[in-house]
Scaffold this motif. Structure first.
Motif, short mmCIF file in Angstrom:
data_model
loop_
_atom_site.label_atom_id
_atom_site.label_comp_id
_atom_site.label_asym_id
_atom_site.label_seq_id
_atom_site.Cartn_x
_atom_site.Cartn_y
_atom_site.Cartn_z
N MET A 100 0.83 -1.20 0.00
CA MET A 100 0.00 0.00 0.00
C MET A 100 0.87 1.26 0.00
SD MET A 100 -3.15 -0.96 -0.19
CE MET A 100 -2.44 -2.10 -1.35
N ALA A 101 1.96 1.25 0.77
CA ALA A 101 2.86 2.41 0.80
C ALA A 101 3.52 2.61 -0.56
CB ALA A 101 3.92 2.23 1.89
N ALA A 102 3.93 1.52 -1.19
CA ALA A 102 4.56 1.62 -2.51
C ALA A 102 3.58 2.15 -3.55
CB ALA A 102 5.11 0.26 -2.94
N ILE A 103 2.33 1.71 -3.45
CA ILE A 103 1.31 2.21 -4.38
C ILE A 103 1.10 3.70 -4.17
CG2 ILE A 103 -1.17 2.15 -4.90
CD1 ILE A 103 -1.02 -0.92 -4.44
N GLU A 104 1.02 4.10 -2.92
CA GLU A 104 0.82 5.52 -2.61
C GLU A 104 1.96 6.38 -3.17
OE1 GLU A 104 0.13 8.43 1.27
OE2 GLU A 104 0.33 6.28 1.54
N ASP A 105 3.17 5.86 -3.08
CA ASP A 105 4.35 6.60 -3.56
C ASP A 105 4.64 6.36 -5.04
OD1 ASP A 105 4.64 7.49 -0.95
OD2 ASP A 105 6.18 6.00 -0.46
N LYS A 106 3.85 5.50 -5.67
CA LYS A 106 4.01 5.18 -7.09
C LYS A 106 5.40 4.62 -7.41
CE LYS A 106 0.61 8.54 -8.67
NZ LYS A 106 0.16 9.18 -7.47
N ARG A 107 5.91 3.74 -6.51
CA ARG A 107 7.21 3.09 -6.72
C ARG A 107 6.95 1.76 -7.43
NH1 ARG A 107 8.84 1.76 -1.50
NH2 ARG A 107 6.92 2.59 -0.63
N LEU A 108 7.00 1.79 -8.74
CA LEU A 108 6.56 0.66 -9.55
C LEU A 108 7.35 -0.62 -9.29
CD1 LEU A 108 5.82 2.42 -12.96
CD2 LEU A 108 4.26 1.93 -11.06
N ASP A 109 8.66 -0.53 -9.17
CA ASP A 109 9.46 -1.74 -8.92
C ASP A 109 9.10 -2.35 -7.57
OD1 ASP A 109 10.75 -1.54 -11.36
OD2 ASP A 109 12.50 -0.50 -10.54
N ASP A 110 8.92 -1.50 -6.57
CA ASP A 110 8.53 -1.98 -5.24
C ASP A 110 7.12 -2.57 -5.27
OD1 ASP A 110 10.95 -1.25 -4.16
OD2 ASP A 110 10.21 0.63 -3.31
N ILE A 111 6.23 -1.95 -6.01
CA ILE A 111 4.86 -2.48 -6.13
C ILE A 111 4.91 -3.91 -6.66
CG2 ILE A 111 2.67 -2.31 -7.40
CD1 ILE A 111 3.09 0.79 -7.30
N GLU A 112 5.67 -4.12 -7.72
CA GLU A 112 5.76 -5.46 -8.30
C GLU A 112 6.34 -6.45 -7.29
OE1 GLU A 112 7.03 -7.56 -12.45
OE2 GLU A 112 8.27 -5.88 -11.77
N ALA A 113 7.38 -6.06 -6.58
CA ALA A 113 8.00 -6.95 -5.59
C ALA A 113 7.02 -7.29 -4.47
CB ALA A 113 9.26 -6.30 -5.02
N TYR A 114 6.30 -6.30 -3.99
CA TYR A 114 5.36 -6.54 -2.89
C TYR A 114 4.14 -7.33 -3.34
CZ TYR A 114 8.20 -3.53 0.05
OH TYR A 114 9.24 -2.99 0.76
N VAL A 115 3.74 -7.17 -4.59
CA VAL A 115 2.64 -8.00 -5.11
C VAL A 115 3.03 -9.47 -5.01
CG1 VAL A 115 1.48 -8.71 -7.25
CG2 VAL A 115 1.51 -6.30 -6.59
N PHE A 116 4.27 -9.79 -5.38
CA PHE A 116 4.72 -11.18 -5.28
C PHE A 116 4.83 -11.64 -3.83
CE2 PHE A 116 6.62 -10.44 -9.65
CZ PHE A 116 5.60 -11.13 -10.30
N GLN A 117 5.25 -10.75 -2.95
CA GLN A 117 5.32 -11.12 -1.54
C GLN A 117 3.93 -11.40 -0.98
OE1 GLN A 117 7.71 -8.50 0.88
NE2 GLN A 117 9.35 -8.45 -0.64
N VAL A 118 2.97 -10.57 -1.33
CA VAL A 118 1.59 -10.78 -0.88
C VAL A 118 1.03 -12.07 -1.48
CG1 VAL A 118 -0.78 -9.87 -1.02
CG2 VAL A 118 1.11 -8.35 -0.38
#
Length: 87
Positions: A50-68
């Motif tokens: 959610m924090a990565a989405i809010e900050d629009k950090r695309l690489d982090d978003i992808e990484a956290y999607v896989f973690q979730v």
């Protein structure tokens, strides 16, 4: 209604890789963890997502999607195994 245009093979490969990483890092057997604990474990990567989405950090978003998704996969497996034991 059609499904979103997702590369499902890449998504599942990323999820599988993350499950393998998680299991390598953790010394406890994941199969023995209670569902309640999995719920708590899910909270951390989901919050990070959610924090990565809010900050629009695309690489982090992808990484956290896989973690979730890796934690969700573990939960799904445990639910299926529990159902087998009940029957």
């Amino acid at each position: 209604m059609s499904l979103p245009a997702i590369n499902y093979e890449k998504f599942m490969a990323g999820t599988t890789t993350q499950v393998e990483i998680n299991r390598f890092r953790n010394t406890e057997k994941d199969e023995d963890k209670p569902l309640e604990l999995w719920g708590l474990i899910l909270g951390r990567p989901f919050g990070n997502l959610m924090a990565a989405i809010e900050d629009k950090r695309l690489d982090d978003i992808e990484a956290y999607v896989f973690q979730v998704s890796a934690v969700l996969a573990e939960i799904y497996v445990q639910v299926q195994e529990t159902r087998k034991k009940i029957k």
